[in-house]
Scaffold this active site. Structure first.
Site, mmCIF file in Angstrom:
data_model
loop_
_atom_site.group_PDB
_atom_site.id
_atom_site.type_symbol
_atom_site.label_atom_id
_atom_site.label_comp_id
_atom_site.label_asym_id
_atom_site.label_seq_id
_atom_site.Cartn_x
_atom_site.Cartn_y
_atom_site.Cartn_z
ATOM 1 N N ASP A 112 0.857 -1.185 0.000
ATOM 2 C CA ASP A 112 0.000 0.000 0.000
ATOM 3 C C ASP A 112 0.890 1.231 0.000
ATOM 4 O OD1 ASP A 112 -2.412 -1.415 0.078
ATOM 5 O OD2 ASP A 112 -2.400 -1.519 2.264
ATOM 6 N N ASP A 138 -6.991 -1.320 -4.595
ATOM 7 C CA ASP A 138 -8.063 -0.962 -3.666
ATOM 8 C C ASP A 138 -8.971 0.103 -4.274
ATOM 9 O OD1 ASP A 138 -6.860 -2.646 -1.767
ATOM 10 O OD2 ASP A 138 -5.732 -0.999 -0.867
#
Length: 163
Positions: A112, A138
Protein backbone atom coordinates in the site's frame (compact mmCIF):
# COMPACT_ATOMS: atom_id res chain seq x y z
CA UNK A 1 -12.99 -8.77 -24.70
CA UNK A 2 -12.59 -5.05 -24.00
CA UNK A 3 -13.62 -5.55 -20.37
CA UNK A 4 -10.80 -8.02 -19.82
CA UNK A 5 -8.43 -5.42 -21.28
CA UNK A 6 -9.73 -2.90 -18.72
CA UNK A 7 -9.07 -5.44 -15.96
CA UNK A 8 -5.58 -6.06 -17.35
CA UNK A 9 -4.85 -2.31 -17.43
CA UNK A 10 -5.86 -2.02 -13.75
CA UNK A 11 -3.74 -5.06 -12.89
CA UNK A 12 -0.67 -3.78 -14.74
CA UNK A 13 -0.98 -0.25 -13.36
CA UNK A 14 -1.39 -1.64 -9.85
CA UNK A 15 1.60 -3.96 -10.12
CA UNK A 16 3.80 -1.32 -11.77
CA UNK A 17 3.11 1.26 -9.05
CA UNK A 18 3.73 -1.32 -6.33
CA UNK A 19 7.02 -2.31 -8.00
CA UNK A 20 8.13 1.34 -7.97
CA UNK A 21 7.24 1.69 -4.29
CA UNK A 22 9.06 -1.50 -3.26
CA UNK A 23 12.16 -0.61 -5.28
CA UNK A 24 12.37 3.15 -4.63
CA UNK A 25 11.17 3.62 -1.04
CA UNK A 26 12.15 2.01 2.21
CA UNK A 27 9.34 0.47 4.23
CA UNK A 28 7.74 3.31 6.20
CA UNK A 29 9.34 6.04 4.09
CA UNK A 30 7.07 8.87 2.92
CA UNK A 31 7.28 11.37 0.09
CA UNK A 32 5.07 14.44 0.06
CA UNK A 33 2.94 14.99 -3.02
CA UNK A 34 0.62 17.71 -1.69
CA UNK A 35 2.01 18.82 1.67
CA UNK A 36 0.75 16.66 4.50
CA UNK A 37 -2.59 16.11 2.75
CA UNK A 38 -1.35 13.56 0.19
CA UNK A 39 1.77 11.48 0.64
CA UNK A 40 3.26 8.39 -0.93
CA UNK A 41 4.11 6.12 1.99
CA UNK A 42 5.62 2.64 1.66
CA UNK A 43 3.44 0.34 3.76
CA UNK A 44 2.60 -3.38 3.88
CA UNK A 45 -0.73 -4.87 4.88
CA UNK A 46 -1.17 -8.52 5.85
CA UNK A 47 -4.92 -8.07 6.24
CA UNK A 48 -7.86 -6.60 4.36
CA UNK A 49 -9.31 -3.10 4.22
CA UNK A 50 -8.35 -0.97 7.21
CA UNK A 51 -6.00 -3.73 8.38
CA UNK A 52 -8.74 -6.12 9.51
CA UNK A 53 -8.18 -9.89 9.56
CA UNK A 54 -4.41 -9.63 9.79
CA UNK A 55 -2.32 -12.67 8.80
CA UNK A 56 -5.20 -14.52 7.12
CA UNK A 57 -3.29 -15.01 3.85
CA UNK A 58 -4.87 -18.30 2.78
CA UNK A 59 -8.35 -17.10 3.60
CA UNK A 60 -7.86 -14.11 1.28
CA UNK A 61 -6.30 -16.23 -1.45
CA UNK A 62 -9.24 -18.66 -1.46
CA UNK A 63 -11.85 -15.89 -1.23
CA UNK A 64 -10.19 -13.95 -4.07
CA UNK A 65 -10.16 -17.01 -6.32
CA UNK A 66 -13.86 -17.58 -5.66
CA UNK A 67 -14.70 -13.90 -6.18
CA UNK A 68 -12.61 -13.70 -9.38
CA UNK A 69 -14.36 -16.78 -10.80
CA UNK A 70 -17.76 -15.31 -9.91
CA UNK A 71 -16.88 -11.94 -11.42
CA UNK A 72 -15.68 -13.57 -14.66
CA UNK A 73 -18.88 -15.64 -14.87
CA UNK A 74 -21.06 -12.59 -14.22
CA UNK A 75 -19.02 -10.45 -16.59
CA UNK A 76 -19.71 -12.96 -19.37
CA UNK A 77 -23.41 -12.95 -18.53
CA UNK A 78 -23.80 -9.15 -18.42
CA UNK A 79 -21.72 -8.66 -21.56
CA UNK A 80 -24.15 -10.83 -23.52
CA UNK A 81 -27.05 -8.71 -22.22
CA UNK A 82 -25.55 -5.64 -23.89
CA UNK A 83 -25.03 -3.74 -20.68
CA UNK A 84 -22.11 -1.29 -20.48
CA UNK A 85 -21.72 0.13 -16.95
CA UNK A 86 -21.96 -3.14 -15.03
CA UNK A 87 -19.33 -5.01 -17.09
CA UNK A 88 -16.99 -2.02 -16.76
CA UNK A 89 -17.53 -2.02 -12.99
CA UNK A 90 -16.87 -5.76 -12.86
CA UNK A 91 -13.66 -5.31 -14.87
CA UNK A 92 -12.40 -2.79 -12.30
CA UNK A 93 -13.32 -5.19 -9.51
CA UNK A 94 -11.55 -8.07 -11.26
CA UNK A 95 -8.37 -6.12 -11.99
CA UNK A 96 -8.19 -4.81 -8.43
CA UNK A 97 -8.87 -8.19 -6.85
CA UNK A 98 -6.19 -9.85 -8.98
CA UNK A 99 -3.70 -7.07 -8.22
CA UNK A 100 -3.96 -7.64 -4.47
CA UNK A 101 -4.17 -11.42 -5.02
CA UNK A 102 -0.73 -11.41 -6.70
CA UNK A 103 0.78 -9.59 -3.72
CA UNK A 104 -0.74 -11.99 -1.21
CA UNK A 105 0.12 -15.10 -3.18
CA UNK A 106 3.74 -14.12 -3.86
CA UNK A 107 4.69 -12.11 -0.78
CA UNK A 108 2.06 -12.78 1.91
CA UNK A 109 1.23 -9.08 2.14
CA UNK A 110 -0.17 -6.26 0.03
CA UNK A 111 1.89 -3.19 -0.88
CA UNK A 112 0.00 0.00 0.00
CA UNK A 113 1.25 3.53 -0.61
CA UNK A 114 -1.47 6.16 -1.09
CA UNK A 115 -1.94 8.13 2.13
CA UNK A 116 -4.34 11.00 2.76
CA UNK A 117 -4.42 13.13 5.91
CA UNK A 118 -7.33 15.43 6.64
CA UNK A 119 -6.68 18.39 8.95
CA UNK A 120 -9.21 21.16 9.53
CA UNK A 121 -11.12 23.04 12.17
CA UNK A 122 -14.78 22.14 12.43
CA UNK A 123 -17.09 23.99 14.80
CA UNK A 124 -14.18 25.02 16.98
CA UNK A 125 -12.70 21.52 17.11
CA UNK A 126 -9.54 20.51 15.37
CA UNK A 127 -9.86 17.41 13.18
CA UNK A 128 -6.74 15.44 12.27
CA UNK A 129 -7.52 12.15 10.52
CA UNK A 130 -5.20 9.97 8.49
CA UNK A 131 -7.11 7.65 6.17
CA UNK A 132 -5.73 4.08 6.04
CA UNK A 133 -3.04 3.70 3.38
CA UNK A 134 -4.25 2.00 0.19
CA UNK A 135 -3.21 1.23 -3.40
CA UNK A 136 -4.43 1.30 -7.02
CA UNK A 137 -6.10 -2.12 -6.70
CA UNK A 138 -8.06 -0.96 -3.67
CA UNK A 139 -9.13 2.16 -5.57
CA UNK A 140 -10.33 0.10 -8.53
CA UNK A 141 -12.31 -2.19 -6.22
CA UNK A 142 -14.01 0.75 -4.48
CA UNK A 143 -14.85 2.49 -7.76
CA UNK A 144 -16.07 -0.82 -9.21
CA UNK A 145 -18.38 -1.44 -6.25
CA UNK A 146 -19.69 2.14 -6.44
CA UNK A 147 -20.43 1.69 -10.15
CA UNK A 148 -22.20 -1.62 -9.44
CA UNK A 149 -24.37 0.24 -6.94
CA UNK A 150 -25.10 3.00 -9.48
CA UNK A 151 -25.93 0.41 -12.14
CA UNK A 152 -28.30 -1.27 -9.69
CA UNK A 153 -30.07 2.03 -9.04
CA UNK A 154 -30.37 2.71 -12.77
CA UNK A 155 -31.75 -0.80 -13.40
CA UNK A 156 -34.16 -0.50 -10.49
CA UNK A 157 -35.40 2.85 -11.79
CA UNK A 158 -35.91 1.42 -15.30
CA UNK A 159 -37.84 -1.56 -13.91
CA UNK A 160 -39.95 0.70 -11.73
CA UNK A 161 -40.90 2.83 -14.74
CA UNK A 162 -41.54 -0.25 -16.85
CA UNK A 163 -38.88 0.63 -19.40
Amino acid sequence: MIYYIYALIVLLLDQATKWVIVNKLLLGESRSVIGEFFQITSHRNRGAAFGILQNQRWFFIVITLVVAAAVIWYLQKTRKEGRKLLPFALSLLLGGALGNFIDRALFGEVVDFLQFRFQFNWFGSSVDYTYPIFNIADSAIVVGVALIFIDSLISWNKERRGA
